[in-house]
Scaffold this motif. Structure first.
Motif, PDB file in Angstrom:
ATOM      1  N   THR A 110       0.827  -1.192   0.000  1.00  0.00           N
ATOM      2  CA  THR A 110       0.000   0.000   0.000  1.00  0.00           C
ATOM      3  C   THR A 110       0.862   1.243   0.000  1.00  0.00           C
ATOM      4  N   VAL A 111       0.263   2.361  -0.419  1.00  0.00           N
ATOM      5  CA  VAL A 111       0.988   3.622  -0.445  1.00  0.00           C
ATOM      6  C   VAL A 111       0.806   4.343   0.875  1.00  0.00           C
ATOM      7  N   ASP A 112       1.647   5.372   1.108  1.00  0.00           N
ATOM      8  CA  ASP A 112       1.486   6.215   2.280  1.00  0.00           C
ATOM      9  C   ASP A 112       0.181   6.975   2.137  1.00  0.00           C
ATOM     10  N   ILE A 113      -0.200   7.769   3.118  1.00  0.00           N
ATOM     11  CA  ILE A 113      -1.496   8.416   3.081  1.00  0.00           C
ATOM     12  C   ILE A 113      -1.664   9.248   1.817  1.00  0.00           C
ATOM     13  N   TYR A 114      -0.787  10.228   1.568  1.00  0.00           N
ATOM     14  CA  TYR A 114      -0.859  11.025   0.351  1.00  0.00           C
ATOM     15  C   TYR A 114       0.534  11.394  -0.126  1.00  0.00           C
ATOM     16  N   PHE A 115       0.718  11.453  -1.445  1.00  0.00           N
ATOM     17  CA  PHE A 115       1.955  11.980  -2.013  1.00  0.00           C
ATOM     18  C   PHE A 115       1.573  13.005  -3.075  1.00  0.00           C
ATOM     19  N   TYR A 116       2.535  13.874  -3.417  1.00  0.00           N
ATOM     20  CA  TYR A 116       2.228  15.012  -4.276  1.00  0.00           C
ATOM     21  C   TYR A 116       3.224  15.193  -5.423  1.00  0.00           C
ATOM     22  N   ASP A 117       4.327  14.485  -5.370  1.00  0.00           N
ATOM     23  CA  ASP A 117       5.424  14.771  -6.296  1.00  0.00           C
ATOM     24  C   ASP A 117       5.567  13.760  -7.422  1.00  0.00           C
ATOM     25  N   ARG A 118       4.611  12.903  -7.609  1.00  0.00           N
ATOM     26  CA  ARG A 118       4.656  11.955  -8.717  1.00  0.00           C
ATOM     27  C   ARG A 118       3.232  11.585  -9.118  1.00  0.00           C
ATOM     28  N   LEU A 119       3.069  11.265 -10.379  1.00  0.00           N
ATOM     29  CA  LEU A 119       1.767  10.883 -10.917  1.00  0.00           C
ATOM     30  C   LEU A 119       1.935   9.545 -11.620  1.00  0.00           C
ATOM     31  N   PRO A 120       1.526   8.451 -10.983  1.00  0.00           N
ATOM     32  CA  PRO A 120       1.763   7.114 -11.544  1.00  0.00           C
ATOM     33  C   PRO A 120       1.186   6.955 -12.944  1.00  0.00           C
ATOM     34  N   ASP A 121       1.896   6.208 -13.781  1.00  0.00           N
ATOM     35  CA  ASP A 121       1.432   5.972 -15.148  1.00  0.00           C
ATOM     36  C   ASP A 121       0.050   5.325 -15.160  1.00  0.00           C
ATOM     37  N   GLU A 122      -0.165   4.383 -14.258  1.00  0.00           N
ATOM     38  CA  GLU A 122      -1.457   3.699 -14.193  1.00  0.00           C
ATOM     39  C   GLU A 122      -2.581   4.704 -13.933  1.00  0.00           C
ATOM     40  N   LEU A 123      -2.345   5.663 -13.042  1.00  0.00           N
ATOM     41  CA  LEU A 123      -3.353   6.677 -12.743  1.00  0.00           C
ATOM     42  C   LEU A 123      -3.581   7.590 -13.941  1.00  0.00           C
ATOM     43  N   ARG A 124      -2.517   7.955 -14.641  1.00  0.00           N
ATOM     44  CA  ARG A 124      -2.662   8.803 -15.836  1.00  0.00           C
ATOM     45  C   ARG A 124      -3.571   8.122 -16.867  1.00  0.00           C
ATOM     46  N   VAL A 125      -3.344   6.833 -17.079  1.00  0.00           N
ATOM     47  CA  VAL A 125      -4.154   6.095 -18.055  1.00  0.00           C
ATOM     48  C   VAL A 125      -5.612   6.037 -17.601  1.00  0.00           C
ATOM     49  N   GLN A 126      -5.836   5.813 -16.305  1.00  0.00           N
ATOM     50  CA  GLN A 126      -7.208   5.769 -15.795  1.00  0.00           C
ATOM     51  C   GLN A 126      -7.911   7.108 -15.995  1.00  0.00           C
ATOM     52  N   VAL A 127      -7.183   8.214 -15.786  1.00  0.00           N
ATOM     53  CA  VAL A 127      -7.757   9.546 -15.993  1.00  0.00           C
ATOM     54  C   VAL A 127      -8.138   9.742 -17.462  1.00  0.00           C
ATOM     55  N   VAL A 128      -7.281   9.281 -18.371  1.00  0.00           N
ATOM     56  CA  VAL A 128      -7.594   9.399 -19.802  1.00  0.00           C
ATOM     57  C   VAL A 128      -8.856   8.612 -20.140  1.00  0.00           C
ATOM     58  N   HIS A 129      -9.011   7.419 -19.567  1.00  0.00           N
ATOM     59  CA  HIS A 129     -10.231   6.638 -19.796  1.00  0.00           C
ATOM     60  C   HIS A 129     -11.465   7.426 -19.341  1.00  0.00           C
ATOM     61  N   ILE A 130     -11.376   8.049 -18.185  1.00  0.00           N
ATOM     62  CA  ILE A 130     -12.517   8.819 -17.665  1.00  0.00           C
ATOM     63  C   ILE A 130     -12.825   9.991 -18.587  1.00  0.00           C
ATOM     64  N   ILE A 131     -11.784  10.705 -19.015  1.00  0.00           N
ATOM     65  CA  ILE A 131     -11.970  11.851 -19.919  1.00  0.00           C
ATOM     66  C   ILE A 131     -12.652  11.423 -21.209  1.00  0.00           C
ATOM     67  N   ARG A 132     -12.142  10.382 -21.834  1.00  0.00           N
ATOM     68  CA  ARG A 132     -12.707   9.931 -23.115  1.00  0.00           C
ATOM     69  C   ARG A 132     -14.159   9.480 -22.964  1.00  0.00           C
ATOM     70  N   ASP A 133     -14.455   8.752 -21.895  1.00  0.00           N
ATOM     71  CA  ASP A 133     -15.822   8.267 -21.686  1.00  0.00           C
ATOM     72  C   ASP A 133     -16.795   9.404 -21.422  1.00  0.00           C
ATOM     73  N   THR A 134     -16.299  10.492 -20.812  1.00  0.00           N
ATOM     74  CA  THR A 134     -17.182  11.601 -20.441  1.00  0.00           C
ATOM     75  C   THR A 134     -17.334  12.617 -21.563  1.00  0.00           C
ATOM     76  N   ILE A 135     -16.244  12.902 -22.258  1.00  0.00           N
ATOM     77  CA  ILE A 135     -16.328  13.826 -23.401  1.00  0.00           C
ATOM     78  C   ILE A 135     -17.065  13.165 -24.557  1.00  0.00           C
ATOM     79  N   GLY A 136     -16.855  11.876 -24.729  1.00  0.00           N
ATOM     80  CA  GLY A 136     -17.586  11.147 -25.756  1.00  0.00           C
ATOM     81  C   GLY A 136     -16.898  11.184 -27.116  1.00  0.00           C
ATOM     82  N   GLU A 137     -17.537  10.554 -28.084  1.00  0.00           N
ATOM     83  CA  GLU A 137     -16.963  10.420 -29.424  1.00  0.00           C
ATOM     84  C   GLU A 137     -17.742  11.262 -30.436  1.00  0.00           C
ATOM     85  N   ASN A 138     -17.003  12.047 -31.225  1.00  0.00           N
ATOM     86  CA  ASN A 138     -17.549  12.772 -32.373  1.00  0.00           C
ATOM     87  C   ASN A 138     -16.365  13.366 -33.105  1.00  0.00           C
TER      88      ASN A 138
END
Length: 307
Positions: free
Chosen positions: A18-46
């Motif tokens: 597990t990770v420590d409570i919170y960190f601020y100085d790195r953005l895991p690749d896995e999290l970046r990809v998950q954010v992109v999935h959320i963006i694409r699903d919410t903005i939609g296709e056109n």
């Protein structure tokens, strides 16, 4: 989209990875990809942007380029389209603050432009509604221990009052060898909260609270039984003058809070059999218990003057 508690996640939890409570100085690749999935699903296709008034990728790409003094976010040999440029930038930039800039602009667009906009849905095939998108984003941040959340803008968790005035001081006070057990339990409570294991979170809150009082009793030489519940331990602390006599009356309400706050909260929601129908514990109740635990631990340790 629902969040799944996959086998691999459960195994990591069992192994204590597990990770420590919170960190601020790195953005895991896995999290970046998950954010992109959320963006694409919410903005939609056109992809025929000439026929509709919305082109969020172009708008966000141009905004970032203007603010950063660039012509394009693309770093490759060939110029990419707006969507590719801005999403690849989010996925690849080593500058955490610029990655957060990008996330913030996307989710401000999602909140301010898409939410409640029926016209938008006429032009884009949307899979995820804005409210659920923001909820999943903040959950993913919490799941990874990334210390930010999106409200109207991106904010650091430690800039909120509760985190700066309760959580961090509690961890600081518990981060001493003699409080190692209580510290481990309090950190476990936060880990459970991040993964929405709310009943387990309340149970660890109670353990941390009880452990703190037992350590104070040991350091002060106050007798107690190892099996004493929280209510009994609270009584021992007050009977031995942990709160100064001349302030006893003004702390009557605090004693009531200590006796009726953490233990019953856990006993009613997290610590007894739940019968045939599982008893849910919502996030708000859990967060309240977590913060209340921290506040009471700070008070007890500061009053005890244990170094």
């Amino acid at each position: 989209m629902p969040v799944f508690n996959l086998f691999s996640k459960r195994q990591k939890q069992l192994r204590g990875e597990t990770v420590d409570i919170y960190f601020y100085d790195r953005l895991p690749d896995e999290l970046r990809v998950q954010v992109v999935h959320i963006i694409r699903d919410t903005i939609g296709e056109n992809y025929d942007f000439s026929t509709n008034p919305y082109n969020p990728y172009k708008s966000i790409h141009e905004t970032l380029c203007r603010e950063y003094g660039l012509f394009t976010l693309s770093t490759g040999k060939y110029r990419e389209g707006d969507e590719e440029s801005v999403l690849n930038f989010l996925l690849q930039t080593p500058d955490i603050e610029k990655a957060i800039d990008t996330i913030e602009l996307f989710f401000q667009f999602i909140k301010n432009t898409i939410d409640g906009n029926n016209l938008y849905k006429q032009f884009f095939k949307v899979k995820l509604n804005p409210i659920d998108a923001i909820s999943e984003l903040n959950y993913r941040f919490k799941e990874h221990g990334f210390g930010y959340q999106f409200e109207h803008e991106m904010i650091r968790v430690d800039s909120t009052y509760i985190h700066s005035e309760v959580v961090k001081p509690t961890i600081s006070l518990l981060n001493k060898r003699k409080f190692a057990g209580a510290n481990e339990e309090y950190l476990k409570a936060h880990e459970h909260y991040r993964h929405r294991r709310n009943k387990e979170c309340l149970t660890e809150c109670l353990k941390a609270f009880e452990s703190t009082m037992k350590i104070i009793c040991i350091e002060k030489g106050w007798p107690y039984n190892e099996t004493d519940p929280a209510k009994k331990l609270i009584q021992i602390c007050f009977q031995n003058g942990l709160v100064p006599t001349f302030t006893q009356n003004q702390f009557t309400s605090l004693q009531n809070l200590l006796e009726s706050g953490i233990p019953p909260l856990r006993n009613k929601l997290g610590g007894h059999g739940q019968g045939q129908t599982p008893t849910p514990v919502d996030d708000k109740t859990t967060r309240y218990g977590l913060n209340l635990t921290g506040s009471n631990i700070i008070f007890l340790i500061e009053q005890s003057n244990i170094n």
